[in-house]
Design a protein around this motif. Structure first.
Motif, PDB file in Angstrom:
ATOM      1  N   GLU A  71      46.411   4.605   6.224  1.00  0.00           N
ATOM      2  CA  GLU A  71      46.114   4.184   7.603  1.00  0.00           C
ATOM      3  C   GLU A  71      45.006   3.041   7.573  1.00  0.00           C
ATOM      4  OE1 GLU A  71      47.774   4.517  10.508  1.00  0.00           O
ATOM      5  OE2 GLU A  71      49.217   5.734   9.399  1.00  0.00           O
ATOM      6  N   PRO A  72      45.148   1.830   8.029  1.00  0.00           N
ATOM      7  CA  PRO A  72      44.151   0.727   7.864  1.00  0.00           C
ATOM      8  C   PRO A  72      42.593   1.303   8.346  1.00  0.00           C
ATOM      9  CG  PRO A  72      46.019  -0.098   8.942  1.00  0.00           C
ATOM     10  CD  PRO A  72      46.186   1.361   8.793  1.00  0.00           C
ATOM     11  N   TYR A  73      41.643   1.226   7.381  1.00  0.00           N
ATOM     12  CA  TYR A  73      40.386   1.433   7.654  1.00  0.00           C
ATOM     13  C   TYR A  73      39.992   3.067   7.538  1.00  0.00           C
ATOM     14  CZ  TYR A  73      39.702  -3.306   9.214  1.00  0.00           C
ATOM     15  OH  TYR A  73      39.475  -4.727   9.144  1.00  0.00           O
ATOM     16  N   ALA A  74      40.906   3.730   7.229  1.00  0.00           N
ATOM     17  CA  ALA A  74      40.878   5.234   7.176  1.00  0.00           C
ATOM     18  C   ALA A  74      39.999   5.871   5.951  1.00  0.00           C
ATOM     19  CB  ALA A  74      42.175   6.109   7.569  1.00  0.00           C
ATOM     20  N   GLY A  75      39.843   4.766   4.971  1.00  0.00           N
ATOM     21  CA  GLY A  75      39.065   5.128   3.709  1.00  0.00           C
ATOM     22  C   GLY A  75      40.165   5.814   2.699  1.00  0.00           C
ATOM     23  N   GLY A  89      34.777   5.024   2.501  1.00  0.00           N
ATOM     24  CA  GLY A  89      34.613   6.057   3.731  1.00  0.00           C
ATOM     25  C   GLY A  89      35.646   5.777   4.704  1.00  0.00           C
ATOM     26  N   ASN A  90      35.728   6.544   5.867  1.00  0.00           N
ATOM     27  CA  ASN A  90      36.580   6.535   6.896  1.00  0.00           C
ATOM     28  C   ASN A  90      35.909   5.652   8.144  1.00  0.00           C
ATOM     29  OD1 ASN A  90      38.434   6.693   9.124  1.00  0.00           O
ATOM     30  ND2 ASN A  90      38.538   8.934   8.971  1.00  0.00           N
ATOM     31  N   LEU A  91      36.401   4.346   8.397  1.00  0.00           N
ATOM     32  CA  LEU A  91      35.554   3.737   9.444  1.00  0.00           C
ATOM     33  C   LEU A  91      36.259   3.680  10.832  1.00  0.00           C
ATOM     34  CD1 LEU A  91      34.769   0.205   7.612  1.00  0.00           C
ATOM     35  CD2 LEU A  91      33.532   2.416   7.654  1.00  0.00           C
ATOM     36  N   THR A  92      37.368   4.425  10.787  1.00  0.00           N
ATOM     37  CA  THR A  92      37.951   4.698  12.050  1.00  0.00           C
ATOM     38  C   THR A  92      37.060   5.708  13.167  1.00  0.00           C
ATOM     39  OG1 THR A  92      39.082   6.683  11.712  1.00  0.00           O
ATOM     40  CG2 THR A  92      40.289   4.543  11.136  1.00  0.00           C
ATOM     41  N   PRO A  93      37.319   5.750  14.501  1.00  0.00           N
ATOM     42  CA  PRO A  93      36.370   6.438  15.238  1.00  0.00           C
ATOM     43  C   PRO A  93      36.628   8.023  15.168  1.00  0.00           C
ATOM     44  CG  PRO A  93      37.847   5.283  16.578  1.00  0.00           C
ATOM     45  CD  PRO A  93      38.064   4.912  15.037  1.00  0.00           C
ATOM     46  N   ASP A  94      37.305   8.691  14.363  1.00  0.00           N
ATOM     47  CA  ASP A  94      37.327   9.904  14.238  1.00  0.00           C
ATOM     48  C   ASP A  94      36.206  10.777  14.123  1.00  0.00           C
ATOM     49  OD1 ASP A  94      39.281  12.450  13.691  1.00  0.00           O
ATOM     50  OD2 ASP A  94      37.931  12.336  11.889  1.00  0.00           O
ATOM     51  N   ARG A  95      35.871  11.866  15.140  1.00  0.00           N
ATOM     52  CA  ARG A  95      34.560  12.455  15.133  1.00  0.00           C
ATOM     53  C   ARG A  95      34.194  13.141  13.887  1.00  0.00           C
ATOM     54  NH1 ARG A  95      31.515  11.998  19.314  1.00  0.00           N
ATOM     55  NH2 ARG A  95      30.259  13.920  18.730  1.00  0.00           N
ATOM     56  N   ALA A  96      35.248  13.837  13.257  1.00  0.00           N
ATOM     57  CA  ALA A  96      34.826  14.684  12.261  1.00  0.00           C
ATOM     58  C   ALA A  96      34.810  13.951  10.815  1.00  0.00           C
ATOM     59  CB  ALA A  96      36.167  15.729  12.061  1.00  0.00           C
ATOM     60  N   ALA A 144      31.971  -2.444  17.436  1.00  0.00           N
ATOM     61  CA  ALA A 144      32.833  -2.109  18.728  1.00  0.00           C
ATOM     62  C   ALA A 144      34.250  -2.469  18.136  1.00  0.00           C
ATOM     63  CB  ALA A 144      32.446  -3.442  19.738  1.00  0.00           C
ATOM     64  N   TYR A 145      34.702  -3.091  17.191  1.00  0.00           N
ATOM     65  CA  TYR A 145      35.806  -3.538  16.718  1.00  0.00           C
ATOM     66  C   TYR A 145      36.250  -2.104  16.134  1.00  0.00           C
ATOM     67  CZ  TYR A 145      39.788  -4.652  13.644  1.00  0.00           C
ATOM     68  OH  TYR A 145      40.951  -4.447  13.182  1.00  0.00           O
ATOM     69  N   LEU A 146      35.546  -1.446  15.254  1.00  0.00           N
ATOM     70  CA  LEU A 146      35.881  -0.490  14.400  1.00  0.00           C
ATOM     71  C   LEU A 146      36.063   0.614  15.705  1.00  0.00           C
ATOM     72  CD1 LEU A 146      33.613  -0.628  11.468  1.00  0.00           C
ATOM     73  CD2 LEU A 146      36.024  -1.112  11.376  1.00  0.00           C
ATOM     74  N   PRO A 151      41.740   6.672  16.029  1.00  0.00           N
ATOM     75  CA  PRO A 151      41.126   7.475  15.086  1.00  0.00           C
ATOM     76  C   PRO A 151      41.913   8.157  14.292  1.00  0.00           C
ATOM     77  CG  PRO A 151      41.407   8.600  17.337  1.00  0.00           C
ATOM     78  CD  PRO A 151      41.591   6.983  17.358  1.00  0.00           C
ATOM     79  N   VAL A 152      41.529   8.144  12.909  1.00  0.00           N
ATOM     80  CA  VAL A 152      42.448   8.681  12.038  1.00  0.00           C
ATOM     81  C   VAL A 152      41.472  10.051  11.380  1.00  0.00           C
ATOM     82  CG1 VAL A 152      43.674   8.487   9.829  1.00  0.00           C
ATOM     83  CG2 VAL A 152      43.583   6.612  11.524  1.00  0.00           C
ATOM     84  N   GLN A 153      42.108  11.104  11.270  1.00  0.00           N
ATOM     85  CA  GLN A 153      41.488  12.142  10.629  1.00  0.00           C
ATOM     86  C   GLN A 153      41.879  12.341   9.001  1.00  0.00           C
ATOM     87  OE1 GLN A 153      41.933  16.509  11.381  1.00  0.00           O
ATOM     88  NE2 GLN A 153      39.823  16.305  12.061  1.00  0.00           N
ATOM     89  N   ARG A 154      40.852  12.097   8.131  1.00  0.00           N
ATOM     90  CA  ARG A 154      41.162  11.764   6.764  1.00  0.00           C
ATOM     91  C   ARG A 154      40.111  12.696   5.966  1.00  0.00           C
ATOM     92  NH1 ARG A 154      41.595   9.581   2.029  1.00  0.00           N
ATOM     93  NH2 ARG A 154      43.782   9.063   1.271  1.00  0.00           N
TER      94      ARG A 154
END
Length: 421
Positions: A71-75, A89-96, A144-146, A151-154
Motif C-alpha cells: 500500500e502507498p506510504y505504508a513502509g 517506516g509507515n507514514l500512514t495515520p495508523d496509530r499502532a 496534513a497530507y499524510l 491508515p494501513v496497519q503494517r
C-alpha cells in the motif's frame, strides 16, 4: 620523549574523549513527545492537504516508503546500504504502526532535527539533512497530507545493520560530523527563481542525496559530484560535469522538458531517475521546473578526473561487435545513431562515456523503460539481457559500445559485470 610531554598528550587525549562523549550524550538526550489522543488532531484545510500532496510528489516520498506490491506510504521498502539494510517506516495515520499518534510538532522535529517521536535518532537514509531546510508551513502541509491517507496497519520490520552502525551512539557520532539543523536561507545575491530552485533541489527534492559522493561513513564527501547509489546498482552522475549530467550548457527549456517528460532528443532518464520523474517532477508546475533548472544550471562546472584512454583487447572488441550486431543494431543503429523519438543514440551518449560503467551495465543486464509521462505515455523500452548473455559477453558488448563511434571510455571486465549483476 619526556614523561611531562607524554602526560600532556594523555591529558589532551582525555579531554578530547570527554568532550566527544559529552557531545554524543547531548545528541542522545532528546525527550520523547507525547502521543496525540485519538480524535484530537486538528482538521486541515483542503488547500493544506493539496499543498502537502504536491510536496510529497516533489520529494518522491512514496518511492522509499512503499514496499513493492504494498500500500502507498505504508513502509516496508528495504534500502540496501554498505552498512546493512534499513526498512522504511509507515507514514500512514495508523496509530499502532504509523503516524497516527504523532503530533504536527513531532513530525516537524523529525524533518528538521532527525528525531523520532520517542526521541530516538533517525537514520540518515531518511533525508533529514535536506528536509531540515523546509519551512514549518510546508512541514505541516506534508503532515496534513499524510494524515489524509487511509491508515494501513503494517508490522514494523527491524533494520539489519552491522555493529556498530545500528547503535544510537554511532548515529550520534555521524550527526556530529555530518548534520547541522537549519532552514533554507535566502541568497540575496540571487533572484527569486534561483532561490525557489535552491529550496526545491536542496530541500524538498533532496537531489544531493543521490548526486553526491560519499565518504567511508556515508557522509557527503563531494557535493553534486556524483556517486554510486547506496546499493551499488546505479551511479548517480555528477551535476557539476557537463560530460556526465551537468546541465550548465543546456537551454533552460531542454532542462525543463527532461524533468517534465523524462526524455528529450538525445537524452532519456532511466533507473532511479526515471522513478523520480514518474512520481515526482513530471507532476510539478512549470514555474517550479524552471526554478529547478535555473538552480541546476548555475552549479559550478567541475569536470571529473578521468583515467587516460586504454584501448580494449582486440578479441573483446570483436566479440562485442558481433553481439552488438546481433542484439542491438536493429534498435540503436549500426553506427550507434539510434532512432528519433524511439531509441537512444549510443554514439556520443554521456551515460555510455562515463568513467563508471555501472549504468551501461545495468541497462544491458536489467533493461528498463523511461518514465511514462504525458509527453511520452508509451515509451520504448530496453529488454533485459541478464538471462541471455554471460558476464564476459556483457562486458564485451559494453566495451564495444564504450569504444566505438568516437566514444572513448575504459574497457569493462567480467568482474565489473559480476559486481553489478
Amino acid at each position: 620523549m619526556s614523561r611531562r610531554i607524554l602526560t600532556r598528550i594523555a591529558l589532551v587525549f582525555l579531554v578530547c574523549v570527554v568532550l566527544l562523549l559529552a557531545l554524543v550524550g547531548r545528541q542522545l538526550m532528546a525527550p520523547a513527545l507525547p502521543p496525540v489522543a485519538e480524535g484530537e488532531q486538528p482538521t486541515p484545510s483542503a488547500g493544506q492537504v493539496a499543498r502537502g500532496a504536491y510536496l510529497a510528489r516533489a520529494g518522491n516520498c512514496m518511492a522509499c516508503h512503499t514496499a513493492r506490491g504494498g500500500e502507498p506510504y505504508a513502509g516496508g521498502h528495504v534500502v540496501n546500504t554498505p552498512f546493512g539494510n534499513l526498512v522504511a517506516g509507515n507514514l500512514t495515520p495508523d496509530r499502532a504502526t504509523g503516524l497516527g499518534a504523532w503530533s504536527a510538532e513531532a513530525f516537524r522535529r523529525a524533518l528538521h532535527e532527525g528525531l523520532s517521536r520517542d526521541g530516538r535518532l533517525l537514520y540518515p537514509a531518511f533525508p533529514y539533512a535536506h528536509t531540515t531546510r523546509l519551512t514549518d508551513e510546508d512541514a505541516d502541509a506534508l503532515f496534513a497530507y499524510l494524515r489524509s491517507l487511509p491508515p494501513v496497519q503494517r508490522a514494523v520490520e527491524p533494520h539489519t545493520l552491522r555493529f556498530p552502525y545500528g547503535t544510537q551512539a554511532a548515529l550520534a557520532v555521524w550527526r556530529l560530523l555530518n548534520f547541522e539543523p537549519g532552514r533554507q536561507v535566502v541568497d540575496a545575491s540571487r533572484d527569486a527563481e534561483w532561490n525557489r530552485g535552491a529550496y526545491l533541489v536542496e530541500g524538498v527534492a533532496h537531489c544531493a542525496a543521490c548526486h553526491s559522493g560519499r565518504d567511508a561513513l556515508g557522509g557527503t564527501a563531494s557535493m553534486w559530484a556524483g556517486g554510486l547509489m547506496p546499493d551499488g546498482r546505479w551511479y548517480a552522475p555528477s551535476l557539476l560535469d557537463p560530460a556526465e549530467a551537468g546541465l550548465q550548457e543546456w537551454p533552460a527549456e531542454r532542462v525543463v522538458a527532461l524533468l517534465r517528460d523524462g526524455s528529450v532528443e538525445g537524452a532519456t532518464v532511466m533507473g532511479p531517475m526515471a522513478e523520480a520523474v514518474f512520481h515526482g517532477t513530471s507532476h510539478l508546475a512549470e514555474e517550479d521546473l524552471r526554478a529547478m533548472a535555473a538552480y541546476l544550471q548555475a552549479l559550478p562546472v567541475k569536470p571529473a578526473a578521468r583515467p587516460g584512454f586504454r584501448p580494449a583487447d582486440v578479441d573483446q572488441m570483436a566479440l562485442g561487435g558481433r553481439l552488438y550486431e546481433q542484439h542491438c543494431a536493429d534498435c540503436h543503429g549500426a553506427q550507434g545513431q539510434g532512432a528519433p523519438d524511439a531509441y537512444l543514440p549510443l554514439a556520443g551518449n554521456r551515460a555510455v562515456g562515463m568513467t563508471s560503467p555501472v549504468n551501461t551495465l545495468q541497462a544491458i543486464l536489467s533493461g528498463g523503460f523511461p518514465p511514462s509521462t504525458a509527453a511520452h505515455p508509451q515509451p520504448y523500452g530496453m529488454p533485459p539481457f541478464r538471462p541471455l548473455l554471460s558476464d564476459a559477453e556483457i562486458a564485451a558488448v559494453a566495451t564495444y559500445v564504450r569504444q566505438s563511434w568516437g566514444n572513448r571510455a575504459s574497457p569493462v571486465s567480467s568482474l565489473d559485470v559480476q559486481r553489478v549483476r
